[in-house]
Motif scaffolding. Structure first.
Motif, PDB file in Angstrom:
ATOM      1  N   ASP A   1       0.800  -1.227   0.000  1.00 25.72           N
ATOM      2  CA  ASP A   1       0.000   0.000   0.000  1.00 25.72           C
ATOM      3  C   ASP A   1       0.837   1.283   0.000  1.00 25.72           C
ATOM      4  O   ASP A   1       0.380   2.313   0.468  1.00 25.72           O
ATOM      5  CB  ASP A   1      -0.948   0.015   1.201  1.00 25.72           C
ATOM      6  CG  ASP A   1      -2.130  -0.927   1.010  1.00 25.72           C
ATOM      7  OD1 ASP A   1      -2.474  -1.217  -0.145  1.00 25.72           O
ATOM      8  OD2 ASP A   1      -2.701  -1.376   2.028  1.00 25.72           O
ATOM      9  N   ARG A   2       2.026   1.215  -0.534  1.00 23.43           N
ATOM     10  CA  ARG A   2       2.843   2.429  -0.618  1.00 23.43           C
ATOM     11  C   ARG A   2       2.534   3.223  -1.884  1.00 23.43           C
ATOM     12  O   ARG A   2       2.643   4.450  -1.893  1.00 23.43           O
ATOM     13  CB  ARG A   2       4.334   2.088  -0.574  1.00 23.43           C
ATOM     14  CG  ARG A   2       5.241   3.319  -0.507  1.00 23.43           C
ATOM     15  CD  ARG A   2       6.708   2.972  -0.626  1.00 23.43           C
ATOM     16  NE  ARG A   2       7.165   2.140   0.486  1.00 23.43           N
ATOM     17  CZ  ARG A   2       8.392   1.632   0.567  1.00 23.43           C
ATOM     18  NH1 ARG A   2       9.269   1.847  -0.412  1.00 23.43           N
ATOM     19  NH2 ARG A   2       8.737   0.897   1.613  1.00 23.43           N
ATOM     20  N   ASN A   3       2.163   2.529  -2.967  1.00 23.01           N
ATOM     21  CA  ASN A   3       1.933   3.219  -4.229  1.00 23.01           C
ATOM     22  C   ASN A   3       0.847   2.496  -5.023  1.00 23.01           C
ATOM     23  O   ASN A   3       1.105   1.925  -6.080  1.00 23.01           O
ATOM     24  CB  ASN A   3       3.222   3.306  -5.036  1.00 23.01           C
ATOM     25  CG  ASN A   3       3.115   4.226  -6.249  1.00 23.01           C
ATOM     26  OD1 ASN A   3       2.035   4.702  -6.589  1.00 23.01           O
ATOM     27  ND2 ASN A   3       4.232   4.456  -6.920  1.00 23.01           N
ATOM     28  N   PHE A   4      -0.378   2.539  -4.495  1.00 24.06           N
ATOM     29  CA  PHE A   4      -1.488   1.872  -5.173  1.00 24.06           C
ATOM     30  C   PHE A   4      -1.684   2.446  -6.575  1.00 24.06           C
ATOM     31  O   PHE A   4      -1.898   1.703  -7.541  1.00 24.06           O
ATOM     32  CB  PHE A   4      -2.768   2.030  -4.353  1.00 24.06           C
ATOM     33  CG  PHE A   4      -3.936   1.280  -4.919  1.00 24.06           C
ATOM     34  CD1 PHE A   4      -4.170  -0.046  -4.563  1.00 24.06           C
ATOM     35  CD2 PHE A   4      -4.815   1.884  -5.811  1.00 24.06           C
ATOM     36  CE1 PHE A   4      -5.241  -0.744  -5.090  1.00 24.06           C
ATOM     37  CE2 PHE A   4      -5.894   1.197  -6.339  1.00 24.06           C
ATOM     38  CZ  PHE A   4      -6.104  -0.132  -5.978  1.00 24.06           C
ATOM     39  N   ALA A   5      -1.598   3.757  -6.704  1.00 28.99           N
ATOM     40  CA  ALA A   5      -1.809   4.394  -8.002  1.00 28.99           C
ATOM     41  C   ALA A   5      -0.799   3.904  -9.032  1.00 28.99           C
ATOM     42  O   ALA A   5      -1.140   3.654 -10.193  1.00 28.99           O
ATOM     43  CB  ALA A   5      -1.729   5.911  -7.860  1.00 28.99           C
ATOM     44  N   GLY A   6       0.461   3.759  -8.618  1.00 28.99           N
ATOM     45  CA  GLY A   6       1.481   3.285  -9.538  1.00 28.99           C
ATOM     46  C   GLY A   6       1.253   1.849  -9.967  1.00 28.99           C
ATOM     47  O   GLY A   6       1.473   1.487 -11.127  1.00 28.99           O
ATOM     48  N   VAL A   7       0.784   1.029  -9.028  1.00 27.01           N
ATOM     49  CA  VAL A   7       0.528  -0.379  -9.362  1.00 27.01           C
ATOM     50  C   VAL A   7      -0.642  -0.500 -10.327  1.00 27.01           C
ATOM     51  O   VAL A   7      -0.563  -1.222 -11.330  1.00 27.01           O
ATOM     52  CB  VAL A   7       0.278  -1.203  -8.082  1.00 27.01           C
ATOM     53  CG1 VAL A   7      -0.248  -2.590  -8.433  1.00 27.01           C
ATOM     54  CG2 VAL A   7       1.566  -1.325  -7.281  1.00 27.01           C
ATOM     55  N   ILE A   8      -1.732   0.189 -10.047  1.00 21.61           N
ATOM     56  CA  ILE A   8      -2.893   0.056 -10.931  1.00 21.61           C
ATOM     57  C   ILE A   8      -2.587   0.648 -12.306  1.00 21.61           C
ATOM     58  O   ILE A   8      -3.052   0.129 -13.334  1.00 21.61           O
ATOM     59  CB  ILE A   8      -4.165   0.654 -10.301  1.00 21.61           C
ATOM     60  CG1 ILE A   8      -5.418   0.022 -10.950  1.00 21.61           C
ATOM     61  CG2 ILE A   8      -4.199   2.153 -10.393  1.00 21.61           C
ATOM     62  CD1 ILE A   8      -6.704   0.291 -10.213  1.00 21.61           C
ATOM     63  N   ALA A   9      -1.753   1.670 -12.354  1.00 20.92           N
ATOM     64  CA  ALA A   9      -1.346   2.216 -13.648  1.00 20.92           C
ATOM     65  C   ALA A   9      -0.491   1.213 -14.415  1.00 20.92           C
ATOM     66  O   ALA A   9      -0.640   1.059 -15.637  1.00 20.92           O
ATOM     67  CB  ALA A   9      -0.579   3.521 -13.454  1.00 20.92           C
ATOM     68  N   GLY A  10       0.391   0.518 -13.718  1.00 25.75           N
ATOM     69  CA  GLY A  10       1.202  -0.503 -14.366  1.00 25.75           C
ATOM     70  C   GLY A  10       0.366  -1.648 -14.889  1.00 25.75           C
ATOM     71  O   GLY A  10       0.590  -2.153 -15.991  1.00 25.75           O
TER      72      GLY A  10
ATOM     73  N   SER B   1      -2.466  -2.915  -2.477  1.00 23.56           N
ATOM     74  CA  SER B   1      -1.418  -3.208  -3.451  1.00 23.56           C
ATOM     75  C   SER B   1      -0.181  -3.775  -2.773  1.00 23.56           C
ATOM     76  O   SER B   1       0.076  -3.526  -1.592  1.00 23.56           O
ATOM     77  CB  SER B   1      -1.038  -1.930  -4.223  1.00 23.56           C
ATOM     78  OG  SER B   1      -0.599  -0.912  -3.338  1.00 23.56           O
ATOM     79  N   VAL B   2       0.549  -4.550  -3.560  1.00 30.46           N
ATOM     80  CA  VAL B   2       1.891  -4.998  -3.188  1.00 30.46           C
ATOM     81  C   VAL B   2       2.832  -4.430  -4.231  1.00 30.46           C
ATOM     82  O   VAL B   2       2.595  -4.589  -5.436  1.00 30.46           O
ATOM     83  CB  VAL B   2       1.997  -6.536  -3.170  1.00 30.46           C
ATOM     84  CG1 VAL B   2       3.411  -6.972  -2.777  1.00 30.46           C
ATOM     85  CG2 VAL B   2       0.961  -7.143  -2.226  1.00 30.46           C
ATOM     86  N   GLU B   3       3.864  -3.719  -3.781  1.00 28.30           N
ATOM     87  CA  GLU B   3       4.809  -3.095  -4.701  1.00 28.30           C
ATOM     88  C   GLU B   3       6.169  -3.781  -4.620  1.00 28.30           C
ATOM     89  O   GLU B   3       6.605  -4.183  -3.538  1.00 28.30           O
ATOM     90  CB  GLU B   3       5.000  -1.608  -4.372  1.00 28.30           C
ATOM     91  CG  GLU B   3       3.724  -0.780  -4.422  1.00 28.30           C
ATOM     92  CD  GLU B   3       2.988  -0.746  -3.087  1.00 28.30           C
ATOM     93  OE1 GLU B   3       1.795  -0.394  -3.082  1.00 28.30           O
ATOM     94  OE2 GLU B   3       3.619  -1.095  -2.052  1.00 28.30           O
ATOM     95  N   VAL B   4       6.836  -3.866  -5.753  1.00 28.35           N
ATOM     96  CA  VAL B   4       8.190  -4.392  -5.818  1.00 28.35           C
ATOM     97  C   VAL B   4       9.083  -3.301  -6.399  1.00 28.35           C
ATOM     98  O   VAL B   4       8.770  -2.725  -7.448  1.00 28.35           O
ATOM     99  CB  VAL B   4       8.256  -5.667  -6.683  1.00 28.35           C
ATOM    100  CG1 VAL B   4       9.688  -6.181  -6.770  1.00 28.35           C
ATOM    101  CG2 VAL B   4       7.347  -6.740  -6.098  1.00 28.35           C
ATOM    102  N   TRP B   5      10.169  -3.024  -5.700  1.00 29.82           N
ATOM    103  CA  TRP B   5      11.034  -1.894  -6.034  1.00 29.82           C
ATOM    104  C   TRP B   5      12.453  -2.379  -6.333  1.00 29.82           C
ATOM    105  O   TRP B   5      12.945  -3.322  -5.707  1.00 29.82           O
ATOM    106  CB  TRP B   5      11.110  -0.908  -4.871  1.00 29.82           C
ATOM    107  CG  TRP B   5       9.792  -0.442  -4.348  1.00 29.82           C
ATOM    108  CD1 TRP B   5       8.998  -1.066  -3.422  1.00 29.82           C
ATOM    109  CD2 TRP B   5       9.105   0.759  -4.720  1.00 29.82           C
ATOM    110  NE1 TRP B   5       7.857  -0.337  -3.202  1.00 29.82           N
ATOM    111  CE2 TRP B   5       7.893   0.791  -3.978  1.00 29.82           C
ATOM    112  CE3 TRP B   5       9.386   1.801  -5.600  1.00 29.82           C
ATOM    113  CZ2 TRP B   5       6.984   1.845  -4.097  1.00 29.82           C
ATOM    114  CZ3 TRP B   5       8.483   2.841  -5.718  1.00 29.82           C
ATOM    115  CH2 TRP B   5       7.296   2.851  -4.967  1.00 29.82           C
ATOM    116  N   ASP B   6      13.091  -1.681  -7.252  1.00 29.88           N
ATOM    117  CA  ASP B   6      14.507  -1.912  -7.549  1.00 29.88           C
ATOM    118  C   ASP B   6      15.201  -0.560  -7.536  1.00 29.88           C
ATOM    119  O   ASP B   6      14.945   0.285  -8.399  1.00 29.88           O
ATOM    120  CB  ASP B   6      14.668  -2.591  -8.909  1.00 29.88           C
ATOM    121  CG  ASP B   6      16.127  -2.947  -9.227  1.00 29.88           C
ATOM    122  OD1 ASP B   6      16.983  -2.784  -8.334  1.00 29.88           O
ATOM    123  OD2 ASP B   6      16.394  -3.372 -10.363  1.00 29.88           O
TER     124      ASP B   6
END
Length: 230
Positions: free
Chosen positions: A90-99, A129-134
């Motif tokens: 839940d750190r970047n729901f908007a980014g995940v749904i956009a992806g 959301s679950v986010e994966v970051w690099d």
């Protein structure tokens, strides 16, 4: 607020579960109460038009894809990949749904209306959301609804190899953290890719029979507010 307290004018118990078809209803709306009521009956929305455009269809697969407790399969290479990523909830729901909604993806179906409806559910504490970051960049993730002990996955995406697999593995760990309460991850349909990660199928009637106990179970800790932004 308990999502089951949301109200809807639509009664999904009347959907055509007797049909030999995954499509069980048409129409309705995308209000929060409507979507939650649908999931509580084993139904989810997806438009029938090109790219998920109207008319709105409501689906309940005859063979439901699920990831059961202890079923996630992480290969040696996936475990190695996972060490290179950071995972958050839940750190970047908007980014995940956009992806997930990227129109260049094969089989794109997430319209702006769907994205807005699930964003509203996120604001209400139901969609997560679950986010994966690099190295600070969002490279994969997934989103779905958490109702009691049920996590109903909607979509996943990746921009780096294995990133969506890492997201699913992190989700499985979070959902099945407790072994004393009913839990289930629903992925809608099993694909060969998801099957390689441990997803199996159960009949529609069997899936729906488990829902009352699941949706009334204690909430998943990672998504009850304590995990937000972690």
């Amino acid at each position: 607020m308990n999502p089951l307290d949301f109200t809807s004018e639509w009664d999904f118990s009347l959907a055509r579960f007797d049909l030999d078809d995954d499509l069980v209803a048409l129409g309705a709306d995308l209000a929060p109460g409507t979507i939650v009521a649908a999931y509580a009956h084993g139904v989810f929305p997806m438009g029938l038009g090109e790219g998920g455009a109207p008319p709105m269809g409501w689906w309940s697969p005859q063979e439901r894809g699920v990831l059961e407790r202890d079923a996630f399969h992480a290969s040696r290479s996936l475990r190695r990949s996972a060490r290179a990523f950071e995972v958050s909830f839940d750190r970047n729901f908007a980014g995940v749904i956009a992806g997930c909604a990227d129109p260049s993806r094969d089989g794109a179906w997430i319209t702006s209306e769907i994205a807005a409806a699930y964003t509203r559910l996120h604001e209400l504490g139901v969609a997560h959301s679950v986010e994966v970051w690099d190295d600070g960049s969002l490279v994969g993730g997934l989103y779905g609804l958490a109702i009691g002990g049920l996590f109903a996955g909607e979509s996943m995406f990746h921009r780096a190899t294995d990133a969506s697999k890492v997201a699913l593995g992190a989700l499985a760990h979070a959902v099945y953290e407790r072994d004393d309460v009913p839990r289930l991850i629903d992925v809608q349909w099993r694909t060969p890719h998801l099957g390689s990660l441990g997803v199996t199928e159960i009949a529609r009637d069997a899936y729906r029979a488990r829902l009352p106990q699941l949706v009334h179970a204690p909430p998943i800790a990672a998504f009850d507010g304590s995990g937000r932004g972690r």
